[in-house]
Design a protein around this motif. Sequence first.
Motif, PDB file in Angstrom:
ATOM      1  N   SER A 100       0.678  -1.300   0.070  1.00 30.68           N
ATOM      2  CA  SER A 100       0.077  -0.116  -0.088  1.00 30.68           C
ATOM      3  C   SER A 100       0.833   1.260   0.051  1.00 30.68           C
ATOM      4  O   SER A 100       2.127   1.127   0.182  1.00 30.68           O
ATOM      5  CB  SER A 100      -0.751   0.008   1.159  1.00 30.68           C
ATOM      6  N   LYS A 101       0.220   2.443  -0.301  1.00 33.41           N
ATOM      7  CA  LYS A 101       0.864   3.776  -0.271  1.00 33.41           C
ATOM      8  C   LYS A 101       1.624   3.856   1.218  1.00 33.41           C
ATOM      9  O   LYS A 101       2.630   4.409   1.138  1.00 33.41           O
ATOM     10  CB  LYS A 101       0.135   4.805  -0.692  1.00 33.41           C
ATOM     11  N   LYS A 102       0.905   3.623   2.268  1.00 30.14           N
ATOM     12  CA  LYS A 102       1.406   3.754   3.589  1.00 30.14           C
ATOM     13  C   LYS A 102       2.614   2.795   3.776  1.00 30.14           C
ATOM     14  O   LYS A 102       3.625   3.305   4.509  1.00 30.14           O
ATOM     15  CB  LYS A 102       0.297   3.523   4.476  1.00 30.14           C
ATOM     16  N   ALA A 103       2.556   1.819   3.342  1.00 28.71           N
ATOM     17  CA  ALA A 103       3.505   0.731   3.494  1.00 28.71           C
ATOM     18  C   ALA A 103       4.931   1.282   2.751  1.00 28.71           C
ATOM     19  O   ALA A 103       5.930   0.871   3.193  1.00 28.71           O
ATOM     20  CB  ALA A 103       3.184  -0.488   2.879  1.00 28.71           C
ATOM     21  N   ILE A 107       8.468   2.043   4.541  1.00 26.56           N
ATOM     22  CA  ILE A 107       9.693   1.353   4.062  1.00 26.56           C
ATOM     23  C   ILE A 107      10.730   2.492   3.475  1.00 26.56           C
ATOM     24  O   ILE A 107      11.848   2.276   4.065  1.00 26.56           O
ATOM     25  CB  ILE A 107       9.484   0.408   2.817  1.00 26.56           C
ATOM     26  N   LYS A 108      10.546   3.455   3.120  1.00 22.39           N
ATOM     27  CA  LYS A 108      11.309   4.580   2.818  1.00 22.39           C
ATOM     28  C   LYS A 108      11.801   5.144   4.267  1.00 22.39           C
ATOM     29  O   LYS A 108      13.088   5.169   4.213  1.00 22.39           O
ATOM     30  CB  LYS A 108      10.558   5.585   2.152  1.00 22.39           C
ATOM     31  N   LYS A 112      15.879   4.610   5.735  1.00 25.06           N
ATOM     32  CA  LYS A 112      16.559   5.923   5.968  1.00 25.06           C
ATOM     33  C   LYS A 112      17.237   5.882   7.505  1.00 25.06           C
ATOM     34  O   LYS A 112      18.358   6.159   7.991  1.00 25.06           O
ATOM     35  CB  LYS A 112      15.705   7.109   6.136  1.00 25.06           C
ATOM     36  N   VAL A 113      16.457   5.204   8.287  1.00 25.91           N
ATOM     37  CA  VAL A 113      16.810   4.947   9.920  1.00 25.91           C
ATOM     38  C   VAL A 113      17.892   3.829   9.950  1.00 25.91           C
ATOM     39  O   VAL A 113      18.998   3.905  10.615  1.00 25.91           O
ATOM     40  CB  VAL A 113      15.615   4.490  10.544  1.00 25.91           C
ATOM     41  N   ASP A 114      17.649   2.771   9.069  1.00 26.12           N
ATOM     42  CA  ASP A 114      18.577   1.527   9.187  1.00 26.12           C
ATOM     43  C   ASP A 114      19.917   1.662   8.280  1.00 26.12           C
ATOM     44  O   ASP A 114      21.014   1.117   8.891  1.00 26.12           O
ATOM     45  CB  ASP A 114      17.907   0.274   8.606  1.00 26.12           C
ATOM     46  N   GLY A 131       3.645  -4.091  15.278  1.00 22.60           N
ATOM     47  CA  GLY A 131       4.111  -5.293  14.880  1.00 22.60           C
ATOM     48  C   GLY A 131       5.447  -5.268  14.363  1.00 22.60           C
ATOM     49  O   GLY A 131       6.390  -4.483  14.428  1.00 22.60           O
ATOM     50  N   HIS A 132       5.841  -5.926  12.827  1.00 24.53           N
ATOM     51  CA  HIS A 132       6.793  -5.632  12.188  1.00 24.53           C
ATOM     52  C   HIS A 132       6.676  -4.594  11.329  1.00 24.53           C
ATOM     53  O   HIS A 132       5.403  -4.072  11.121  1.00 24.53           O
ATOM     54  CB  HIS A 132       6.869  -7.003  10.992  1.00 24.53           C
ATOM     55  N   ASN A 133       7.573  -3.804  11.142  1.00 27.25           N
ATOM     56  CA  ASN A 133       7.597  -2.567  10.237  1.00 27.25           C
ATOM     57  C   ASN A 133       7.639  -3.209   8.700  1.00 27.25           C
ATOM     58  O   ASN A 133       7.708  -4.515   8.703  1.00 27.25           O
ATOM     59  CB  ASN A 133       8.886  -1.626  10.286  1.00 27.25           C
ATOM     60  N   TYR A 134       6.844  -2.275   7.928  1.00 30.18           N
ATOM     61  CA  TYR A 134       6.823  -3.030   6.227  1.00 30.18           C
ATOM     62  C   TYR A 134       7.901  -3.483   5.778  1.00 30.18           C
ATOM     63  O   TYR A 134       7.739  -4.227   4.936  1.00 30.18           O
ATOM     64  CB  TYR A 134       5.980  -1.840   5.665  1.00 30.18           C
ATOM     65  N   LEU A 135       9.306  -3.025   6.078  1.00 26.99           N
ATOM     66  CA  LEU A 135      10.309  -3.503   5.284  1.00 26.99           C
ATOM     67  C   LEU A 135      10.587  -4.758   5.958  1.00 26.99           C
ATOM     68  O   LEU A 135      11.022  -5.745   5.085  1.00 26.99           O
ATOM     69  CB  LEU A 135      11.541  -2.551   5.380  1.00 26.99           C
ATOM     70  N   ALA A 136      10.555  -4.999   7.056  1.00 24.61           N
ATOM     71  CA  ALA A 136      10.790  -6.482   7.800  1.00 24.61           C
ATOM     72  C   ALA A 136       9.573  -7.433   7.315  1.00 24.61           C
ATOM     73  O   ALA A 136       9.880  -8.482   7.045  1.00 24.61           O
ATOM     74  CB  ALA A 136      10.468  -6.301   9.385  1.00 24.61           C
ATOM     75  N   SER A 137       8.387  -6.878   7.182  1.00 17.89           N
ATOM     76  CA  SER A 137       7.545  -7.691   6.677  1.00 17.89           C
ATOM     77  C   SER A 137       7.732  -8.271   5.324  1.00 17.89           C
ATOM     78  O   SER A 137       7.686  -9.524   4.977  1.00 17.89           O
ATOM     79  CB  SER A 137       6.200  -6.935   6.675  1.00 17.89           C
TER      80      SER A 137
END
Length: 238
Positions: A100-103, A107-108, A112-114, A131-137
């Motif tokens: 999704s757009k939110k996802a 992820i962006k 930037k953080v990681d 829960g999981h962030n979207y990049l982790a998912s």
Amino acid sequence: MDIITRTYDFKRVLVWELPVRIFHWLNALCITVLAITGLIIADPPAFMSTAEASESYWFGTVRMIHFITAYIFLLNYIGRIYWAFKGNYYSNWRVFFPFSKKARSNIKHVLKVDILLQNEEKEVLKNISVGHNYLASLSYLVLFLLALVQIFTGFGLYAPTSGWWLPKLFAWVPYVLGDEMTTRFVHHISTWLFIIFTLVHVYLVFYHDWLEGRGESSAMISGYKFVRKERVHGEDSI
């Protein structure tokens, strides 16, 4: 001049249910055992011994441990797929398809953080995931597919020497990939991808635990995370 003071409310939330936690740790144990025994099988060390061959059948023991662990890994994999339909929101299969757009925005932010270590507090709080962030998912979806490759290639290699029907269901895999050597190569490379993923995963768990302070590393033991709600109070002063 504005003076900004922040207070935080923490709410203890059950995120990871018991079956998810069992799957996680059993999966970690299986991957560790499979990786160690698999690398030994791929390049077995030579031991000099004066004992009878029947008393030093260590390589057969290593193979037995590898195969038994593979069965446990497969059953654990099937159990997690079942719980993806039975479990709570955080373990549901839908969270592993972050398109999704939110996802994409999340992820962006996580990248930037990681990677760039741009961990401004406001941005972290705005994009924090329970829960999981979207990049982790997304990475776990890739990991599930990689596990599927391991299962198919592993049992495909085992099929010719197995007397049981289950491994023989995968006897076609080497033919599809071309030959047994290619199948072994794919299986071996997938093992190293698992190892790399594990190293990155452990690092990010501790990093986000430090960054967000929500019990990230202990959540897979207790099941609980602390959800932080921010209240911002502005006071005018001269």
